[in-house]
Design a protein around this motif. Structure first.
Motif, PDB file in Angstrom:
ATOM      1  N   LEU A  52     -30.862 -57.776 -34.021  1.00 11.59           N
ATOM      2  CA  LEU A  52     -31.446 -57.951 -35.313  1.00 11.59           C
ATOM      3  C   LEU A  52     -32.651 -56.688 -35.336  1.00 11.59           C
ATOM      4  CD1 LEU A  52     -31.910 -59.950 -37.397  1.00 11.59           C
ATOM      5  CD2 LEU A  52     -33.471 -61.199 -36.173  1.00 11.59           C
ATOM      6  N   ASP A  53     -33.404 -56.379 -34.352  1.00 10.36           N
ATOM      7  CA  ASP A  53     -34.310 -55.437 -34.274  1.00 10.36           C
ATOM      8  C   ASP A  53     -33.543 -53.973 -34.674  1.00 10.36           C
ATOM      9  OD1 ASP A  53     -36.492 -56.778 -33.594  1.00 10.36           O
ATOM     10  OD2 ASP A  53     -36.105 -56.474 -31.384  1.00 10.36           O
ATOM     11  N   HIS A  54     -32.333 -53.719 -34.321  1.00 11.28           N
ATOM     12  CA  HIS A  54     -31.719 -52.785 -34.717  1.00 11.28           C
ATOM     13  C   HIS A  54     -31.365 -52.346 -36.169  1.00 11.28           C
ATOM     14  CE1 HIS A  54     -28.799 -49.244 -33.830  1.00 11.28           C
ATOM     15  NE2 HIS A  54     -28.070 -49.762 -34.448  1.00 11.28           N
ATOM     16  N   ASN A  55     -30.824 -53.626 -36.600  1.00  2.99           N
ATOM     17  CA  ASN A  55     -30.467 -53.671 -37.974  1.00  2.99           C
ATOM     18  C   ASN A  55     -31.557 -53.568 -38.850  1.00  2.99           C
ATOM     19  OD1 ASN A  55     -27.924 -53.993 -37.524  1.00  2.99           O
ATOM     20  ND2 ASN A  55     -27.914 -56.127 -37.687  1.00  2.99           N
ATOM     21  N   ILE A  56     -32.925 -54.060 -38.608  1.00  4.49           N
ATOM     22  CA  ILE A  56     -33.893 -53.930 -39.417  1.00  4.49           C
ATOM     23  C   ILE A  56     -34.425 -52.397 -39.553  1.00  4.49           C
ATOM     24  CG2 ILE A  56     -36.338 -54.604 -39.338  1.00  4.49           C
ATOM     25  CD1 ILE A  56     -34.748 -56.851 -40.579  1.00  4.49           C
ATOM     26  N   ALA A  57     -34.242 -51.948 -38.349  1.00 11.72           N
ATOM     27  CA  ALA A  57     -34.650 -50.418 -38.198  1.00 11.72           C
ATOM     28  C   ALA A  57     -34.095 -49.566 -39.278  1.00 11.72           C
ATOM     29  CB  ALA A  57     -34.698 -49.726 -36.942  1.00 11.72           C
ATOM     30  N   ALA A  58     -33.004 -49.987 -40.019  1.00  9.90           N
ATOM     31  CA  ALA A  58     -32.335 -49.316 -40.770  1.00  9.90           C
ATOM     32  C   ALA A  58     -33.407 -48.876 -42.146  1.00  9.90           C
ATOM     33  CB  ALA A  58     -31.162 -50.058 -41.417  1.00  9.90           C
ATOM     34  N   LEU A  59     -34.367 -49.933 -42.122  1.00  7.24           N
ATOM     35  CA  LEU A  59     -35.135 -49.620 -43.452  1.00  7.24           C
ATOM     36  C   LEU A  59     -36.215 -48.538 -43.229  1.00  7.24           C
ATOM     37  CD1 LEU A  59     -36.250 -53.225 -43.524  1.00  7.24           C
ATOM     38  CD2 LEU A  59     -34.819 -52.095 -45.223  1.00  7.24           C
ATOM     39  N   HIS A  60     -35.990 -47.615 -42.143  1.00  8.62           N
ATOM     40  CA  HIS A  60     -36.948 -46.785 -41.849  1.00  8.62           C
ATOM     41  C   HIS A  60     -36.597 -45.224 -41.683  1.00  8.62           C
ATOM     42  CE1 HIS A  60     -39.588 -50.183 -41.293  1.00  8.62           C
ATOM     43  NE2 HIS A  60     -39.011 -50.737 -40.081  1.00  8.62           N
ATOM     44  N   PHE A  61     -35.291 -45.128 -42.276  1.00  7.94           N
ATOM     45  CA  PHE A  61     -34.748 -43.834 -42.407  1.00  7.94           C
ATOM     46  C   PHE A  61     -34.752 -43.193 -43.878  1.00  7.94           C
ATOM     47  CE2 PHE A  61     -32.699 -45.832 -38.786  1.00  7.94           C
ATOM     48  CZ  PHE A  61     -32.847 -44.799 -37.924  1.00  7.94           C
ATOM     49  N   PRO A  62     -34.998 -41.780 -43.949  1.00  5.76           N
ATOM     50  CA  PRO A  62     -35.254 -41.167 -45.263  1.00  5.76           C
ATOM     51  C   PRO A  62     -33.988 -41.524 -46.251  1.00  5.76           C
ATOM     52  CG  PRO A  62     -35.210 -39.547 -43.346  1.00  5.76           C
ATOM     53  CD  PRO A  62     -34.727 -40.825 -42.725  1.00  5.76           C
ATOM     54  N   ALA A  63     -34.329 -41.784 -47.380  1.00  5.03           N
ATOM     55  CA  ALA A  63     -33.185 -41.693 -48.503  1.00  5.03           C
ATOM     56  C   ALA A  63     -32.036 -40.923 -48.413  1.00  5.03           C
ATOM     57  CB  ALA A  63     -34.103 -41.736 -49.777  1.00  5.03           C
ATOM     58  N   PHE A  64     -31.096 -41.116 -48.687  1.00  2.64           N
ATOM     59  CA  PHE A  64     -29.745 -40.499 -48.798  1.00  2.64           C
ATOM     60  C   PHE A  64     -30.021 -39.323 -49.973  1.00  2.64           C
ATOM     61  CE2 PHE A  64     -27.727 -44.387 -47.538  1.00  2.64           C
ATOM     62  CZ  PHE A  64     -27.477 -44.294 -46.177  1.00  2.64           C
TER      63      PHE A  64
END
Length: 343
Positions: free
Chosen positions: A311-323
């Motif tokens: 769950l923590d790993h998936n939530i971290a997807a929110l913190h990367f730069p836009a494509f």
């Protein structure tokens, strides 16, 4: 914050609303977390309740307020609702006003003709069962799980409207409806004063039907939000199957993923997508989750988890730069619609 199986009390993390962005659902006033938690798989009697409870509470501590259920989810059917209901009663009852609970009716849950479909009896009886399973007197979102062409749309929609009028649901959703039927239902709901809030659709880099068949366009026109299920294509959009099918993997024992789709074409495309993710400093799963959220019509993406770490790993997807445009073009090149899926 970790919650073991023997905790007698639960207090939600004080900073839980600082971790996940919220997005407005269509033209409504309702905000949903960018990630919602789905109990479709791994929340039946075949997984330990203590683990389920730990994951649910961890999700809420992360700011995930929306928990998505259905009468069909198990095994057996309705088990996931009962398990969530136990967590609600024991731990989350003080936070009920902060939760968005959803459930669905219409997919078969037994041999009786009243345990499936879109009749008024099926829909409203299912809702009453779900409320008892969950131990709550209302759900926030009530869905018709799949269209029933053998029942007049007016009857199915009328049952959904009744659920709101009776105070048993706050909002109405549809799932797995084609765009034209969704539009018809949205018109009927609008006329009844109960606008369509949301449509739950399967959408991923490998399953692009919502953008190809016009559902996302319909959402914009009719003013409803879209919530995505299977954004990781049942695990195909992870690095799990790049070389072989590991022991215990979903492809070995799931009704929703067949091992024969994991072929050389799948591996070539997925390896290329994995390299794009690595260049961005993220996992393929994180890239795939971020990708479905790039569309403004998409309010939220449903994620499951078999551990708090996942769950923590998936939530971290929110913190990367836009494509960038170049990255999106590369994803389009390798993320071919229909890969690994039996459409």
């Amino acid at each position: 914050m970790s919650h073991g199986p023997f905790d007698s009390t639960y207090a939600a993390a004080a900073d839980r609303y600082e971790k996940v962005p919220y997005r407005r659902t269509g033209n409504s006033g309702l905000d949903l977390p960018a990630f919602s938690f789905g109990l479709w798989q791994k929340f039946g009697t075949d997984y330990p309740f203590a683990t389920q409870r730990e994951i649910i509470l961890h999700a809420f501590d992360l700011g995930i307020t929306h928990f998505d259920n259905a009468d069909r989810y198990g095994p057996p059917h309705r088990a996931a609702q009962k398990n969530f209901g136990a967590v609600l009663a024991k731990d989350l009852a003080p936070y009920r006003d902060e939760l968005i609970l959803s459930t669905k009716a219409g997919n078969p849950i037994g041999p009786s003709p009243y345990l499936r479909g879109g009749s008024r009896k099926s829909i409203l009886t299912s809702l009453d069962h779900s409320l008892r399973d969950l131990g709550t007197d209302y759900v926030d979102i009530f869905y018709h799980h799949s269209p029933d062409p053998s029942t007049p749309l007016e009857e199915s929609v009328g049952a959904l409207v009744s659920a709101v009028q009776q105070g048993k649901a706050l909002y109405i959703g549809l799932s797995n409806y084609a765009p034209d039927r969704t539009h018809e239902a949205a018109e009927l709901l609008r006329q009844a004063g109960v606008p369509l809030l949301i449509h739950q659709a399967r959408y991923s880099i490998y399953d692009r039907r919502p953008e190809r068949d016009g559902l996302l366009d319909t959402a914009g026109q009719d003013g409803f939000g879209v919530i995505v299920y299977s954004p990781l294509a049942q695990g195909l959009l992870t690095d799990k199957y790049l070389e072989t099918i590991p022991d215990g993997a979903r492809a070995q024992n799931s009704a929703f993923l067949s091992p024969d789709v994991i072929d050389e074409t799948y591996r070539q495309r997925t390896t290329a997508l994995n390299k794009i993710a690595e260049a961005r400093g993220q996992s393929l799963a994180q890239l795939a989750l971020q990708w479905v959220l790039r569309r403004p019509e998409v309010t939220s993406a449903l994620i499951g988890a078999s551990s708090t770490a996942q769950l923590d790993h998936n939530i971290a997807a929110l913190h990367f730069p836009a494509f960038t445009d170049d990255e999106l073009a590369l994803i389009d090149e390798h993320g071919v619609h229909g890969t690994g899926l039996k459409l």
